[in-house]
Structures are given as structure tokens and as C-alpha cells.
Motif scaffolding. Structure first.
Motif, PDB file in Angstrom:
ATOM      1  N   PRO A 281       8.760   7.982  -5.579  1.00 55.82           N
ATOM      2  CA  PRO A 281       7.806   9.410  -5.827  1.00 55.82           C
ATOM      3  C   PRO A 281       7.066   9.552  -4.737  1.00 55.82           C
ATOM      4  O   PRO A 281       6.238   8.720  -4.181  1.00 55.82           O
ATOM      5  CB  PRO A 281       7.475   9.413  -7.044  1.00 55.82           C
ATOM      6  CG  PRO A 281       8.124   8.382  -8.023  1.00 55.82           C
ATOM      7  CD  PRO A 281       8.438   7.217  -6.967  1.00 55.82           C
ATOM      8  N   GLN A 282       7.035  10.846  -4.345  1.00 55.36           N
ATOM      9  CA  GLN A 282       5.972  11.312  -3.286  1.00 55.36           C
ATOM     10  C   GLN A 282       4.421  10.947  -3.944  1.00 55.36           C
ATOM     11  O   GLN A 282       4.208  11.100  -5.197  1.00 55.36           O
ATOM     12  CB  GLN A 282       5.892  12.633  -2.983  1.00 55.36           C
ATOM     13  CG  GLN A 282       7.295  13.251  -2.261  1.00 55.36           C
ATOM     14  CD  GLN A 282       6.966  13.309  -1.149  1.00 55.36           C
ATOM     15  OE1 GLN A 282       5.900  13.548  -0.620  1.00 55.36           O
ATOM     16  NE2 GLN A 282       7.843  13.455  -0.148  1.00 55.36           N
ATOM     17  N   GLY A 283       3.536  10.626  -3.003  1.00 54.96           N
ATOM     18  CA  GLY A 283       2.235  10.359  -3.313  1.00 54.96           C
ATOM     19  C   GLY A 283       1.877   8.992  -3.809  1.00 54.96           C
ATOM     20  O   GLY A 283       0.601   8.648  -4.213  1.00 54.96           O
TER      21      GLY A 283
ATOM     22  N   VAL B 214      14.159   5.224  -4.224  1.00 52.14           N
ATOM     23  CA  VAL B 214      13.459   6.362  -3.999  1.00 52.14           C
ATOM     24  C   VAL B 214      12.223   6.425  -4.606  1.00 52.14           C
ATOM     25  O   VAL B 214      12.005   6.256  -6.042  1.00 52.14           O
ATOM     26  CB  VAL B 214      14.367   7.656  -4.769  1.00 52.14           C
ATOM     27  CG1 VAL B 214      13.546   9.155  -4.313  1.00 52.14           C
ATOM     28  CG2 VAL B 214      15.732   8.016  -4.131  1.00 52.14           C
TER      29      VAL B 214
ATOM     30  N   GLU C 199       3.575  -2.828   0.723  1.00 46.98           N
ATOM     31  CA  GLU C 199       4.937  -1.787   1.490  1.00 46.98           C
ATOM     32  C   GLU C 199       6.215  -3.016   1.935  1.00 46.98           C
ATOM     33  O   GLU C 199       7.117  -2.390   1.797  1.00 46.98           O
ATOM     34  CB  GLU C 199       4.192  -1.279   2.747  1.00 46.98           C
ATOM     35  CG  GLU C 199       3.435  -0.215   2.456  1.00 46.98           C
ATOM     36  CD  GLU C 199       3.917   1.061   1.896  1.00 46.98           C
ATOM     37  OE1 GLU C 199       5.158   1.325   1.977  1.00 46.98           O
ATOM     38  OE2 GLU C 199       3.005   1.713   1.320  1.00 46.98           O
TER      39      GLU C 199
END
Length: 172
Positions: free
Chosen positions: A24-26, A22, A32
């Protein structure tokens, strides 16, 4: 400057399952596809490391990974154990002025002698045993069965060690 045509074939050696990871957002990752086997495109010298990487780190929950802030985005770092085998890498960086001395010392230590080694019957047996029984596991490690002396009764070498070994196992 030291130039090399290849740093490592591919890294990681096989695809890492990141379905439970997971992020985190942002967070913008530098790569990638860090979990996909691919060629290494850049090797950063230690003299530039602290200019590129910041101090901000984010531990990714439920994993051994961390996200480290850099001038290029966040870099994923950490360890990944691939059962039943795993690889460990160790990197050492030395100053350029000591490199020549270190290489000379290495080659002097590792110099192969022209003398023929003395091959005993036991050494010859072990070499033949290795040739017959070794194989490479899918993870890249080699496996070879243990060499035992032939035609020797169990009690001659081991004595009555079964009861002692059993007691020690129980104590563990």
C-alpha cells in the motif's frame, strides 16, 4: 548474555519473486530488500519483542505476507512456498535460567555410547544403498531411493495386493 558469531548463513535462502506483491501507498518498509538473500543483521530477544512491534497488521492481498508495524517501520512477515521444495523454520525461546538445565538434558540424551553398534546384514545393505543412491536437490533437501530386498519375488512379500490397492485408490 549469550553471544553468537552467526545466526544463520543467509535468509531467505534464495531470491523471492515479489513482482505481484502490492504494498500500500505510504508504507515504509524496515528492509526494502527483504526478498533478497542476505545475512541477518539483528536478532531481537523475546523480552523486547512487544516493545518494538505494535498491533497494527496489514494483510498483503494475493499473498501469504503481512506487514507489521514496528518502531523501525513495517516488517514483512509470512510464508513463502518455493516449489517443488520449501523450508520451514521453527524457533523456540526459553528463559536463561532454564537454558543450562535444558542443554545438560539434551547432551545427556544425545550422549554417544562407546559400544560398537550391532550391524546386521540388512542394516549393512541399507547403509551401502544410501551411500550409492543419495543426492542433494537444488533446494537443499536430500533424496534417496527406497531400499528393496534383492532376489525376492514380488508375490512372496506382497501377495495379491494389487486388486486391493486399486480398489482403495478408486475409493479416494
Amino acid at each position: 548474555m549469550f553471544l553468537t558469531t552467526e545466526i544463520i548463513k543467509i535468509h531467505p535462502s534464495k531470491k523471492i519473486n515479489i513482482s505481484d506483491l502490492v504494498i500500500p501507498q505510504g508504507i515504509v518498509l524496515t528492509d526494502e530488500g527483504f526478498n533478497q538473500p542476505s545475512e541477518i543483521s539483528c536478532l531481537i530477544g523475546s523480552e523486547h519483542f512487544f516493545d518494538i512491534f505494535g498491533t497494527k497488521q496489514i494483510r498483503v492481498s494475493n499473498s501469504n505476507f503481512r506487514l507489521i508495524d514496528s518502531k523501525f517501520g513495517y516488517v514483512v512477515t509470512g510464508s513463502y512456498i518455493d516449489e517443488p521444495c520449501y523450508f520451514k523454520h521453527c524457533f523456540l525461546s526459553k528463559g536463561w535460567n532454564n537454558l543450562d538445565k535444558t542443554l545438560r538434558s539434551f547432551w545427556e540424551t544425545e550422549n554417544i555410547s562407546e559400544e560398537q553398534p550391532i550391524i546386521s546384514d540388512e542394516l549393512s545393505y541399507c547403509e551401502k544403498h544410501f551411500e550409492k543412491t543419495h543426492f542433494r536437490k537444488p533446494c537443499g533437501r536430500y533424496s534417496v531411493s527406497l531400499p528393496f530386498k534383492e532376489n525376492i519375488r514380488e508375490n512372496v512379500n506382497l501377495g495379491d495386493s494389487r486388486s486391493i490397492a486399486s480398489k482403495r485408490l478408486d475409493q479416494l
